[in-house]
Scaffold this motif. Structure first.
Motif, PDB file in Angstrom:
ATOM      1  N   LEU A   1       0.832  -1.197   0.000  1.00 12.13           N
ATOM      2  CA  LEU A   1       0.000   0.000   0.000  1.00 12.13           C
ATOM      3  C   LEU A   1       0.872   1.254   0.000  1.00 12.13           C
ATOM      4  N   VAL A   2       0.738   2.085  -1.036  1.00  8.49           N
ATOM      5  CA  VAL A   2       1.513   3.330  -1.096  1.00  8.49           C
ATOM      6  C   VAL A   2       0.624   4.572  -1.051  1.00  8.49           C
ATOM      7  N   GLY A   3      -0.665   4.375  -1.251  1.00  7.61           N
ATOM      8  CA  GLY A   3      -1.577   5.516  -1.234  1.00  7.61           C
ATOM      9  C   GLY A   3      -3.012   5.069  -1.346  1.00  7.61           C
ATOM     10  N   MET A   4      -3.921   6.046  -1.350  1.00  9.72           N
ATOM     11  CA  MET A   4      -5.346   5.734  -1.461  1.00  9.72           C
ATOM     12  C   MET A   4      -6.111   6.964  -1.927  1.00  9.72           C
ATOM     13  N   PHE A   5      -7.253   6.711  -2.542  1.00  8.10           N
ATOM     14  CA  PHE A   5      -8.188   7.787  -2.878  1.00  8.10           C
ATOM     15  C   PHE A   5      -9.380   7.704  -1.938  1.00  8.10           C
ATOM     16  N   TYR A   6      -9.869   8.882  -1.542  1.00  2.00           N
ATOM     17  CA  TYR A   6     -11.030   9.001  -0.657  1.00  2.00           C
ATOM     18  C   TYR A   6     -11.985  10.010  -1.273  1.00  2.00           C
ATOM     19  N   ALA A   7     -13.294   9.737  -1.207  1.00  3.35           N
ATOM     20  CA  ALA A   7     -14.291  10.686  -1.735  1.00  3.35           C
ATOM     21  C   ALA A   7     -15.572  10.596  -0.917  1.00  3.35           C
ATOM     22  N   ASP A   8     -16.123  11.769  -0.530  1.00  2.00           N
ATOM     23  CA  ASP A   8     -17.398  11.775   0.186  1.00  2.00           C
ATOM     24  C   ASP A   8     -18.262  12.941  -0.279  1.00  2.00           C
ATOM     25  N   ASN A   9     -19.445  13.052   0.317  1.00  2.00           N
ATOM     26  CA  ASN A   9     -20.376  14.132  -0.011  1.00  2.00           C
ATOM     27  C   ASN A   9     -20.565  15.095   1.148  1.00  2.00           C
ATOM     28  N   ALA A  10     -19.595  15.141   2.064  1.00  2.00           N
ATOM     29  CA  ALA A  10     -19.600  16.082   3.184  1.00  2.00           C
ATOM     30  C   ALA A  10     -20.901  16.011   3.962  1.00  2.00           C
ATOM     31  N   ASP A  11     -21.469  17.193   4.258  1.00  2.00           N
ATOM     32  CA  ASP A  11     -22.649  17.226   5.106  1.00  2.00           C
ATOM     33  C   ASP A  11     -23.890  16.710   4.408  1.00  2.00           C
ATOM     34  N   GLY A  12     -23.779  16.440   3.075  1.00  2.00           N
ATOM     35  CA  GLY A  12     -24.936  15.868   2.379  1.00  2.00           C
ATOM     36  C   GLY A  12     -25.261  14.484   2.892  1.00  2.00           C
ATOM     37  N   ASN A  13     -24.240  13.777   3.433  1.00  5.58           N
ATOM     38  CA  ASN A  13     -24.427  12.455   4.024  1.00  5.58           C
ATOM     39  C   ASN A  13     -25.078  11.481   3.054  1.00  5.58           C
ATOM     40  N   ALA A  14     -24.926  11.744   1.738  1.00  4.14           N
ATOM     41  CA  ALA A  14     -25.562  10.893   0.737  1.00  4.14           C
ATOM     42  C   ALA A  14     -24.763   9.605   0.552  1.00  4.14           C
ATOM     43  N   GLN A  15     -25.481   8.509   0.434  1.00  5.38           N
ATOM     44  CA  GLN A  15     -24.853   7.220   0.205  1.00  5.38           C
ATOM     45  C   GLN A  15     -24.375   7.140  -1.241  1.00  5.38           C
ATOM     46  N   PRO A  16     -23.078   6.920  -1.491  1.00  4.22           N
ATOM     47  CA  PRO A  16     -22.627   6.755  -2.875  1.00  4.22           C
ATOM     48  C   PRO A  16     -23.333   5.561  -3.520  1.00  4.22           C
ATOM     49  N   SER A  17     -23.672   5.713  -4.789  1.00  6.99           N
ATOM     50  CA  SER A  17     -24.394   4.655  -5.503  1.00  6.99           C
ATOM     51  C   SER A  17     -23.421   3.611  -6.049  1.00  6.99           C
ATOM     52  N   GLN A  18     -23.964   2.478  -6.480  1.00  3.92           N
ATOM     53  CA  GLN A  18     -23.129   1.454  -7.100  1.00  3.92           C
ATOM     54  C   GLN A  18     -22.527   1.968  -8.411  1.00  3.92           C
ATOM     55  N   GLU A  19     -23.268   2.804  -9.131  1.00  3.20           N
ATOM     56  CA  GLU A  19     -22.741   3.388 -10.371  1.00  3.20           C
ATOM     57  C   GLU A  19     -21.539   4.273 -10.073  1.00  3.20           C
ATOM     58  N   GLN A  20     -21.634   5.049  -8.980  1.00  3.00           N
ATOM     59  CA  GLN A  20     -20.503   5.897  -8.598  1.00  3.00           C
ATOM     60  C   GLN A  20     -19.305   5.053  -8.166  1.00  3.00           C
ATOM     61  N   LEU A  21     -19.555   3.955  -7.458  1.00  2.00           N
ATOM     62  CA  LEU A  21     -18.472   3.068  -7.059  1.00  2.00           C
ATOM     63  C   LEU A  21     -17.777   2.476  -8.283  1.00  2.00           C
ATOM     64  N   THR A  22     -18.566   2.079  -9.289  1.00  2.00           N
ATOM     65  CA  THR A  22     -17.986   1.518 -10.513  1.00  2.00           C
ATOM     66  C   THR A  22     -17.124   2.550 -11.228  1.00  2.00           C
ATOM     67  N   ALA A  23     -17.630   3.777 -11.342  1.00  2.00           N
ATOM     68  CA  ALA A  23     -16.871   4.842 -12.000  1.00  2.00           C
ATOM     69  C   ALA A  23     -15.609   5.173 -11.205  1.00  2.00           C
ATOM     70  N   PHE A  24     -15.734   5.229  -9.895  1.00  2.88           N
ATOM     71  CA  PHE A  24     -14.598   5.467  -9.003  1.00  2.88           C
ATOM     72  C   PHE A  24     -13.517   4.412  -9.243  1.00  2.88           C
TER      73      PHE A  24
END
Length: 463
Positions: free
Chosen positions: A423-446
C-alpha cells in the motif's frame, strides 16, 4: 470613510474579503514550485461556477488556437499553460464576484473597459511569451480595481457619486469630494493589500512607465476609455502614436488591428457569461447571447468518458504520475459527482498516509488533520482500504476530526494504490454534510479512475 486607507480596509475586510483572499492566493501560486499546477487546479475546482468558466474560456480560440477540446482543468493547465489558466481564473472571479453584488451602470461600464483593455494589451504585446501575455492581460484588467470594487458596493457614497457624475461634475473632482480620495489612490492601496504582484504595482504607480510592457498596459486602458467615443474621436490619434511606439506598428495598421481586438473582447465577454457588456464596447455587433454556465452536474457519464480518454492518452504517451493523479482526482470530483476528493500518499516517516491532492469545498482542514496510520489505528484508521475499491460505512460511534465533523462519519468511497503489492496511497471521496450514500454506479466509475492511477504506477515500476 474619509481616507484612502479607510476605503482600502473597508473594501478588503467588509465588502470583498473572499475576492481579496482568493486573488491573493492565486497570485502567490506563481512563487510556488512543484505543486503550482495542482494548487491552481484545486483553487479552481473548489468553485463549480469558476470551473465551468475556466473550461469554457479554455475552449475559445482566444486561448486555445489549436482547437483541441479541453474537458478538465488539469488538462487546460497542461495544454494552455499555467499563466493562461491563472488569467482566466482571475478574470472570471472578478466578473462573477462583482456582478453578483451590483448591476449599476457604472460597474458594467468599468467592466467593459477593463475587459477591452486587457484583450487589447494581450493582442498588441510585441514579445509574446506566455507569461508576458497574461501579465499584461491581468495588469490591464486590474489597473482600475479600486473603481470596480467601489461601484460593486451598495453604499451611500456610491449613490452620491453616481448623482454627481450624472450632473456633469468632472470625475476626479467628484471622487475627491465624495470619497476624500481618488479611485487611483484606492487602486494602489488595494494592489498592495491584496498582494497583486510587482507588475501591477508598477502599472498603477504614479509617474513614468518603468517598462515597455507597463507603458502598453497604461495606453491600452486609455484606449478602452477613448474608444467609447469612436475610433476617430478626440485624443485617439495622439494615443495611436504612443501605441505605435509601444508595439512597433504603423498607426494606420494599428487602427485596423484595434478594431479586430475589440471584436475579440466582445466574444470573450459572451464566453464569460456577460454578453450585456458587449453593448458598451466600440463597434460591437451584438453577438448572440449564450446562457451563463451552470453548476457542475452531480454525475456526468459523458465527462467521465472524456476524462478516461484523456487518461488513456496520457498513459500511452509519457506516463506522469502527478498528471495522472490530478486527472483522477478531478474525474472523481466532477464526473463521478463526489463533493470532496483526496489522494493520500505516504509521509516522510512512512508511517502515515496524508493528503497530496484535494478537490472540493471544505477541505482546507484536511492538510493538517487528515492523517491515516498505516496500521489502521486512530480516529480515521477505519478508512484504510483493503482489496478492491469499496463504499465505507461508518460505525455509529465513529468520531470526526477538528474543523471537519463529517470525515470518517459519513459514507465514502475508498480505494487503495499498490506498488509491488504494498500500500503506497489511497483515494477518498465523500459528499460532506450531504451524508448521501454513494451509488453502485458511482463506485464503478470510481473504480475505473483508480485503475488508471494504478496502471500508471505499474508502468513506472517496470522502468
Amino acid at each position: 470613510m474619509t481616507s484612502t486607507q479607510a476605503w482600502v480596509a473597508y473594501l478588503s475586510k467588509v465588502e470583498l474579503p473572499v475576492l481579496a483572499n482568493t486573488l491573493r492566493r492565486i497570485n502567490e501560486l506563481a512563487e510556488s514550485s512543484n505543486s503550482t499546477v495542482n494548487e491552481l487546479a484545486n483553487v479552481i475546482l473548489n468553485d463549480a461556477q469558476l470551473t465551468s468558466q475556466v473550461l469554457r474560456l479554455s475552449n475559445t480560440v482566444f486561448y486555445n488556437q489549436t482547437r483541441t477540446q479541453v474537458s478538465t482543468v488539469s488538462r487546460a493547465i497542461t495544454l494552455i499553460g499555467f499563466d493562461a489558466v491563472k488569467a482566466m481564473a482571475i478574470s472570471s472571479l472578478l466578473v462573477d464576484t462583482l456582478l453578483q453584488r451590483s448591476d449599476r451602470p457604472h460597474l458594467l461600464k468599468c467592466l467593459a473597459r477593463a475587459l477591452h483593455a486587457a484583450v487589447q494589451a494581450r493582442c498588441l504585446l510585441p514579445k509574446r511569451s506566455a507569461q508576458a501575455l497574461e501579465e499584461v492581460f491581468i495588469g490591464a484588467l486590474l489597473m482600475n480595481i479600486g473603481e470596480l470594487a467601489f461601484w460593486s458596493c451598495d453604499t451611500d457614497q456610491a449613490a452620491e457619486l453616481e448623482q454627481q457624475l450624472l450632473q456633469g461634475e468632472p470625475e476626479l473632482e467628484a471622487q475627491k469630494s465624495v470619497l476624500h480620495c481618488s479611485f487611483a489612490e484606492i487602486t494602489r492601496g488595494l494592489v498592495d493589500a491584496w498582494a497583486l504582484g510587482p507588475f501591477i504595482r508598477d502599472v498603477v504607480a504614479p509617474g513614468q512607465a518603468r517598462s515597455p510592457a507597463t507603458s502598453l498596459v497604461r495606453h491600452s486602458v486609455e484606449l478602452a476609455r477613448l474608444s467609447e467615443n469612436g475610433w476617430r474621436g478626440p485624443g485617439m490619434d495622439p494615443l495611436l502614436d504612443k501605441l505605435a511606439r509601444d508595439t512597433g506598428q504603423a498607426p494606420a495598421t494599428l487602427r485596423d488591428q484595434l478594431k479586430i481586438n475589440a471584436d475579440e473582447a466582445a466574444k470573450m465577454a459572451v464566453s464569460m457569461g456577460i454578453p450585456e457588456v458587449t453593448e458598451l464596447l466600440p463597434g460591437a455587433q451584438g453577438p448572440a447571447v449564450e446562457d451563463p454556465p451552470g453548476p457542475a452536474p452531480v454525475r456526468d457519464p459523458a465527462l467521465q468518458l472524456e476524462i478516461l480518454r484523456e487518461l488513456t492518452r496520457t498513459l500511452t504517451e509519457k506516463p506522469d504520475i502527478n498528471e495522472v493523479c490530478q486527472l483522477v482526482t478531478e474525474g472523481i470530483h466532477r464526473a463521478v459527482g463526489m463533493e470532496r476528493v483526496a489522494l493520500l500518499m505516504g509521509d516522510r516517516s512512512g508511517q502515515h498516509l496524508v493528503p497530496r491532492k484535494m478537490a472540493g469545498r471544505n477541505t482546507d482542514a484536511w492538510k493538517e488533520h487528515f492523517v491515516i496510520p498505516r496500521d489502521g489505528t486512530g480516529k480515521l484508521g477505519a478508512l484504510l482500504p483493503s482489496g478492491t475499491p469499496t463504499i465505507y460505512q461508518p460505525e455509529a460511534t465513529a468520531s470526526g476530526i477538528p474543523d471537519d465533523p463529517w470525515l470518517g462519519r459519513v459514507p465514502a468511497l475508498v480505494g487503495a494504490l499498490l506498488a509491488s503489492g504494498r500500500l503506497v496511497g489511497m483515494f477518498y471521496a465523500d459528499n460532506a454534510d450531504g451524508n448521501a450514500q454513494p451509488s453502485q454506479e458511482q463506485l464503478t466509475a470510481f473504480s475505473h479512475f483508480l485503475q488508471n492511477a494504478q496502471l500508471c504506477l505499474t508502468i513506472l515500476a517496470k522502468r
